[in-house]
Design a protein around this motif. Sequence first.
Motif, mmCIF file in Angstrom:
data_model
loop_
_atom_site.group_PDB
_atom_site.id
_atom_site.type_symbol
_atom_site.label_atom_id
_atom_site.label_comp_id
_atom_site.label_asym_id
_atom_site.label_seq_id
_atom_site.Cartn_x
_atom_site.Cartn_y
_atom_site.Cartn_z
ATOM 1 N N VAL A 293 39.795 46.135 40.206
ATOM 2 C CA VAL A 293 38.868 45.008 40.329
ATOM 3 C C VAL A 293 37.425 45.501 40.192
ATOM 4 N N VAL B 146 38.397 39.175 48.276
ATOM 5 C CA VAL B 146 39.079 39.677 47.073
ATOM 6 C C VAL B 146 39.185 38.570 46.033
ATOM 7 N N LYS C 268 44.652 47.776 42.929
ATOM 8 C CA LYS C 268 43.572 46.857 43.277
ATOM 9 C C LYS C 268 42.196 47.425 42.962
ATOM 10 N N ASP D 256 47.730 39.101 44.258
ATOM 11 C CA ASP D 256 47.973 40.220 45.156
ATOM 12 C C ASP D 256 49.484 40.389 45.306
ATOM 13 N N ASP E 229 45.135 35.458 46.260
ATOM 14 C CA ASP E 229 44.995 36.552 47.230
ATOM 15 C C ASP E 229 44.651 35.919 48.565
#
Length: 224
Positions: free
Chosen positions: A117, A18, A114, A59, A13
Amino acid sequence: MTTGTRVRVVVADDALLVREGVQRVLGLYPDLEVVGVAGDLDGLLAAVEEHRPDVVVTDIRMPPTSTDEGIRAATRLRQTAPETGVVVLSQYAAPAYALELLSGGSQRRAYLLKERVSEPDQLAAAVREVARGGSVVDPRVVEVLVAGTRPAGDPLAGLTKRELEVLEQIAQGKSNAGVAAALVLTERAVEKHINALFAKLGLTAEPDVHRRVSAVLLYLASLR
């Protein structure tokens, strides 16, 4: 590649926070080990070449173009590292990205939003499933797809047993010839079953590759 029962992971990423967040989440589980990190497509491919991980968590958008590098990496790795699974993290619930990710077959591929996460167990479960050769598609992506194809309910309920068998083979990435060989059918019979299940799933207006992958997404959703 795997040490004992540990799944070896490369995280990619371009955002440092992140990357660190994903590393921390995966570090909560003793069976998952982050062995490399990257911030762009070239770095990701180099890390895979160096570490030969079981799974890449990436990502969808990274340098150099910040468009679809995660998808492109997954496509490349089918050829260069076919035993490495790929979990793509995206901000977008649009099914088009998932369709592209799975266009070469659904095995060892996952598409998650996302926000997962922040849900450690779901992310960890997806990594493990991909490492085993399975597939995961974020439920919100499937909801969008189903809403655009059929009324609420089980979209596979109207399929015959044979159509379900054909769909299962398609989900493994097999061509019509591969499906025919696996089920001891003629290719013409396979084509008829595929056209019938496309019609029942409301997928008649899409390009053929998207119809196949849309059907696979619905099939994967039914396994949860």
